[in-house]
Scaffold this active site. Structure first.
Site, PDB file in Angstrom:
ATOM      1  N   ASP A 153      47.963   0.964  54.916  1.00 15.24           N
ATOM      2  CA  ASP A 153      47.938   0.752  53.467  1.00 15.24           C
ATOM      3  C   ASP A 153      48.531   1.949  52.712  1.00 15.24           C
ATOM      4  OD1 ASP A 153      47.384  -0.832  51.254  1.00 15.24           O
ATOM      5  OD2 ASP A 153      45.338  -1.275  51.889  1.00 15.24           O
ATOM      6  N   TRP A 213      53.476  -2.788  49.605  1.00 16.73           N
ATOM      7  CA  TRP A 213      53.569  -3.499  48.320  1.00 16.73           C
ATOM      8  C   TRP A 213      54.979  -3.552  47.730  1.00 16.73           C
ATOM      9  CZ3 TRP A 213      49.861   0.790  46.436  1.00 16.73           C
ATOM     10  CH2 TRP A 213      48.665   0.756  47.164  1.00 16.73           C
ATOM     11  N   GLY A 214      56.003  -3.478  48.568  1.00 24.25           N
ATOM     12  CA  GLY A 214      57.372  -3.523  48.055  1.00 24.25           C
ATOM     13  C   GLY A 214      57.841  -2.218  47.444  1.00 24.25           C
ATOM     14  N   ALA A 216      59.286   1.546  46.839  1.00 31.13           N
ATOM     15  CA  ALA A 216      60.418   2.313  47.391  1.00 31.13           C
ATOM     16  C   ALA A 216      61.405   1.401  48.123  1.00 31.13           C
ATOM     17  CB  ALA A 216      59.928   3.447  48.309  1.00 31.13           C
ATOM     18  N   ASP A 234      48.512  -7.537  46.056  1.00 27.51           N
ATOM     19  CA  ASP A 234      47.582  -8.360  46.845  1.00 27.51           C
ATOM     20  C   ASP A 234      47.597  -9.813  46.385  1.00 27.51           C
ATOM     21  OD1 ASP A 234      46.863  -6.117  48.219  1.00 27.51           O
ATOM     22  OD2 ASP A 234      44.839  -5.981  47.392  1.00 27.51           O
TER      23      ASP A 234
END
Ligand SMILES: *[C@@H]1O[C@H](CO)[C@@H](O)[C@H](O)[C@H]1NC(C)=O
Ligand SMILES: *[C@@H]1O[C@H](CO)[C@@H](O)[C@H](O)[C@H]1NC(C)=O
Length: 452
Positions: A153, A213-214, A216, A234
């Site tokens: 994470d 989470w997409g 960078a 999420d």
């Protein structure tokens, strides 16, 4: 019906060696399994995982390809954190009195694999010990326990690890880097690469799932770093809308429509774990969620308790034809949207709804997925001459992937009524049942390029 497999075999060329550095021979296809987070959150214990493993076998899920039993956040001791001498993360001895290695041993005896969770920051999202700076110790610990999969994470990143040019796809604007800037050199990429390197130093392969989470532009360096990468915030067990960092099914699918080119063998966009059976989705919404995740070649990680699972929910999760599309060994492409008037609108504004028409290819034929985004039942049509992969012929046999029934042979087009929020899953072959166009679609995944 005659054989579907009478066409010339497709060579497995989807960029050989693309991720050879990280594959370890695993992760060629999207991962399938179960994860505790969506329904148990921190309320976990060894019993949850042992029982889930047994149910995956007895419910037939293992034999359908569901393989991983994944422990999510909150498995460690929040107070003790690390052993003072060894610096190893201390396991919560109330939740796991016989250690995580015991869980791994029992899960392995069932013919399944086991996953764990950590974070590329100082603390996990739940405030438990993170792995930044301890990558080698933690990877070695997990390897010793027999761990097969890591979900990693992205919470609690210390300020000295901030990106010079942060990119968050859920924001409407991000700092613009200089022309030619390579996001693979971002600090985010470096944090996730450190764990990749630590995992690779272990003697057994560990599937590496980046939960980034997409950020960078992970789709540009994910292939060199992990087996799958989260592309967005999420998931919520609801159809539309968002709540802070979390989003309903429709905005996620909208974002997926903008990134279908980024998945291939060995590396997959991850649209988050399944909410099928959770929250307040309708039957049709549960179906759409599963069909679309399968079509997008997202990992299929069940997020609902298996004990007492509803028969219809189990039926959705067990749809062999959809699983076969997701796990196709010859074609890695995600289904793609088609018939759009213009580009798919940005998702961050939260008003966009995803395209209705999607097309993909498998060894069995050309597949069309028709998503009714509307609140009323609607007739959705497939016009053959306007459908990629179907536009060379005029006559097709249409097959319903939900029921397993052939629907008949059709000339020029096919239409059916789709309930509100449902998704029709159709397979097209020649009238004799042969593949209509086995040469359609293969293409290289999109790699680094400027812009969004
Ligand atoms: C990484 O972080 C450091 C310290 O915050 C910063 O100076 C540097 O610009 C960052 N590098 C990149 C590539 O973002
Ligand atoms: C779909 O899942 C929901 C929870 O989201 C459940 O309440 C519902 O019964 C399911 N639909 C079915 C099986 O029709």
């Amino acid at each position: 019906m005659s054989s579907f497999l009478t066409y010339t075999a497709i060579v497995l060329v989807a960029s050989p060696g693309l991720a050879a550095g990280i594959s370890g021979g695993i992760g060629r296809l999207p991962a399938m399994g179960w994860n505790s987070w969506n329904e148990y959150a921190c309320d976990i214990s060894e019993g949850v995982f042992l029982e889930t493993g047994e149910l995956m076998v007895s419910l037939g899920l293992r034999d359908l390809g569901y393989e991983y039993v994944n422990i999510d956040d909150c498995w460690s001791d929040k107070e003790k954190r690390r052993d003072e001498e060894t610096k190893r993360i201390v396991v919560d001895s109330e939740k796991f009195p016989r250690g995580i290695s015991h869980v791994a041993d029992e899960i392995h005896k069932l013919g399944l694999k086991v996953g764990i969770y950590s974070d590329a920051g100082t603390l996990t999202c739940g405030g438990y010990e993170g792995s930044l700076g301890y990558e080698d110790i933690d990877a070695a610990t997990w390897a010793e326990w027999g761990i097969d999969y890591l979900k990693y994470d992205n919470c609690n990143v210390p300020p000295e690890w901030a990106d010079e040019y942060p990119y968050d796809p859920a924001l409407t604007s991000n700092p613009v880097p200089p022309r030619g800037y390579d996001y693979a050199r971002s600090n985010t990429s470096v944090r996730f690469s450190r764990m990749r390197d630590a995992l690779q130093r272990q003697s057994q392969p560990i599937q590496y799932s980046l939960c980034v989470w997409g950020h960078a532009h992970v789709e540009r360096w994910g292939h060199e770093t992990g087996h799958s990468w989260r592309m967005w915030g999420d998931i919520l067990p609801q159809w539309a809308g968002r709540a802070g960092f979390s989003w309903g099914i429709m905005p996620i699918v909208n974002q997926a429509a903008r990134h279908w080119e980024d998945s291939s063998f060995w590396g997959h966009n991850d649209w988050d774990m399944l909410e099928v059976g959770n929250g307040d989705l309708t039957f049709e919404e549960n179906r759409s969620h599963f069909a679309l995740w399968a079509a997008l070649k997202s990992p299929l990680i069940i997020g609902t308790p298996l004990k007492g699972i509803d028969e219809k929910v189990l039926g959705i999760l067990s749809n062999k034809e959809l699983i076969d599309f997701n796990q196709d060994t010859h074609y890695s492409d995600s289904a793609r949207p088609f018939g759009l008037e213009g580009p798919v609108p940005p998702t961050a504004d939260n008003t966009a709804h995803p395209p209705s028409h999607w097309v993909g290819i498998s060894v069995k034929g050309i597949h069309v997925f028709l998503l009714n985004t509307g609140a009323e039942e609607a007739v959705l049509a497939v016009e053959f001459d306007r459908t990629p992969g179907l536009n060379k012929q005029r006559v097709y046999l249409v097959h319903d992937m939900w029921t397993g029934e052939d629907l008949g042979v059709f000339l020029d087009g096919f239409a059916l009524s789709v309930k509100a929020h449902d998704t029709a899953a159709l397979r097209f072959t020649t009238p004799q049942g042969n593949h209509p166009d086995a040469n359609w679609a293969p293409r290289e995944p999109r790699r680094s390029e400027g812009g969004d």
